[in-house]
Enzyme design. Structure first.
Site, PDB file in Angstrom:
ATOM      1  N   MET A  30       0.843  -1.204   0.000  1.00  0.00           N
ATOM      2  CA  MET A  30       0.000   0.000   0.000  1.00  0.00           C
ATOM      3  C   MET A  30       0.877   1.253   0.000  1.00  0.00           C
ATOM      4  O   MET A  30       0.402   2.352   0.317  1.00  0.00           O
ATOM      5  CB  MET A  30      -0.940  -0.016   1.209  1.00  0.00           C
ATOM      6  CG  MET A  30      -1.896  -1.221   1.161  1.00  0.00           C
ATOM      7  SD  MET A  30      -3.414  -1.008   2.101  1.00  0.00           S
ATOM      8  CE  MET A  30      -2.779  -0.753   3.727  1.00  0.00           C
ATOM      9  N   HIS A  37       9.552  -3.579   3.226  1.00  0.00           N
ATOM     10  CA  HIS A  37       9.122  -3.777   1.831  1.00  0.00           C
ATOM     11  C   HIS A  37      10.323  -4.061   0.933  1.00  0.00           C
ATOM     12  O   HIS A  37      10.266  -4.912   0.046  1.00  0.00           O
ATOM     13  CB  HIS A  37       8.402  -2.526   1.309  1.00  0.00           C
ATOM     14  CG  HIS A  37       7.126  -2.204   2.026  1.00  0.00           C
ATOM     15  ND1 HIS A  37       6.986  -1.091   2.825  1.00  0.00           N
ATOM     16  CD2 HIS A  37       5.935  -2.830   2.043  1.00  0.00           C
ATOM     17  CE1 HIS A  37       5.758  -1.053   3.309  1.00  0.00           C
ATOM     18  NE2 HIS A  37       5.092  -2.092   2.858  1.00  0.00           N
TER      19      HIS A  37
HETATM   20  O1  PAF Z   1      -0.163  -5.825   3.498  1.00  0.00           O
HETATM   21  C1  PAF Z   1      -0.582  -4.899   2.764  1.00  0.00           C
HETATM   22  O2  PAF Z   1       0.081  -3.888   2.545  1.00  0.00           O
HETATM   23  C2  PAF Z   1      -1.960  -5.032   2.162  1.00  0.00           C
HETATM   24  O3  PAF Z   1      -2.834  -5.696   3.027  1.00  0.00           O
HETATM   25  C3  PAF Z   1      -1.957  -5.694   0.778  1.00  0.00           C
HETATM   26  C4  PAF Z   1      -1.477  -7.136   0.858  1.00  0.00           C
HETATM   27  C5  PAF Z   1      -1.066  -4.912  -0.166  1.00  0.00           C
HETATM   28  C6  PAF Z   1      -3.375  -5.715   0.203  1.00  0.00           C
HETATM   29  O4  PAF Z   1      -3.892  -4.436   0.067  1.00  0.00           O
END
Ligand code: PAF
Length: 289
Positions: A30, A37
């Site tokens: 997100m 990430h």
């Molecule tokens: O973990 C996240 O950032 C969200 O839940 C995802 C997997 C991108 C789904 O919107």
């Protein structure tokens, strides 16, 4: 690094890679990216010929009154980080691209059982929102492998179950939590903490570690360990929702003989809802729950 904003452009790139016989690894996010990430992307690059990251703040996984409207959007900074980390393709759709018919009457994917416990008890629509958007993303990205952080341990299990049940040809991989130097699990929501709350926040991980030590020693009951964890956080000004010991494989209640357990916590600190968890390998099988 290439950025596409439409499903059509995404499909064109994916189709080209498929024609060339390339494998694809995918990291859905997100946005507001942090080192957690980037660790997923690093592993994604190791596992496939081409990498895709999506950035989309998915409205249907937020409950009423939650932080959808104020969720941080930092596309330019995210693009720089992803490009520096060697990403091939960023997919950053707007709402109309993923929900062309609007969100109210949209088809939903629901994983029963698992979606209703722990976080699902406090966020009843959350996992259905996640499963729905991840399905849309998987259908269009067509990844061979998709990588998720285990801070959202329950989410990883929900997605694995969904992929299994819907026969999706995707390998789902959960990767270890990336922590700040003081132990706080990295999360975009840590940005909601005031400086003073940020100093207190690592207690959540400390309480998990204390609970893990007690669990391994098997001198206290599971209920006593959970209650102590809740009390410790409440005494420090957190508003804990749950502090729970579960089976690592399926998040069911532990049974005698179990050896792999998971301790999971969700607690509010100021305006931030923090979640964290630790895995516990039992030196001796669990005697009595
Ligand atoms: O973990 C996240 O950032 C969200 O839940 C995802 C997997 C991108 C789904 O919107």
């Amino acid at each position: 690094m290439n950025t596409v904003f439409s499903v059509e452009d995404l499909r064109a790139v994916i189709a080209g890679w498929r024609r060339e016989g390339r494998t694809i690894a995918f990291v859905p996010t997100m946005g507001n990216l942090h080192d957690g990430h980037i660790s997923l992307l690093t592993e994604a690059r190791r596992r496939a010929d081409r990498t895709v990251v999506s950035i989309f703040v998915n409205p249907i996984q937020f409950g009423r009154g939650e932080d959808y409207a104020r969720y941080p959007s930092t596309l330019e900074a995210d693009q720089q980080k992803l490009s520096a980390a060697g990403l091939d393709l960023l997919f950053a759709p707007n709402l109309d691209q993923l929900y062309p018919g609007g969100i109210e009457e949209d088809t939903r994917v629901t994983v029963p059982g698992l979606s209703t416990i722990l976080c699902g008890q406090y966020r009843p629509e959350h996992f259905s929102g996640v499963a729905t958007v991840v399905t849309k993303l998987f259908i269009n990205v067509q990844p061979d492998v998709a990588l998720f952080g285990e801070k959202d341990y329950q989410q990883v299990l929900v997605i694995k179950r969904m992929v299994h049940d819907l026969l999706m040809p995707v390998e789902v991989v959960g990767l270890p939590i990336v922590r700040e130097a003081d132990g706080l699990a990295m999360s975009s929501r840590n940005g909601y903490l005031s400086a003073e709350e940020r100093r207190r926040a690592p207690l959540i991980y400390e309480s998990l570690q204390r609970a893990a030590d007690k669990l391994r020693a098997q001198l206290a009951s599971l209920i006593a360990i959970e209650t102590a964890g809740m009390a410790e956080l409440a005494a420090a000004g957190f508003r804990p929702e749950y502090f729970s010991i579960r089976r690592a494989a399926d998040l069911d209640a532990p049974r005698a003989g179990d050896t792999r357990l998971q301790i999971l916590v969700a607690a509010w600190l100021g305006a931030a809802r923090l979640i964290d968890n630790v895995g516990v390998e039992m030196p001796e099988p669990l005697r009595v729950p």
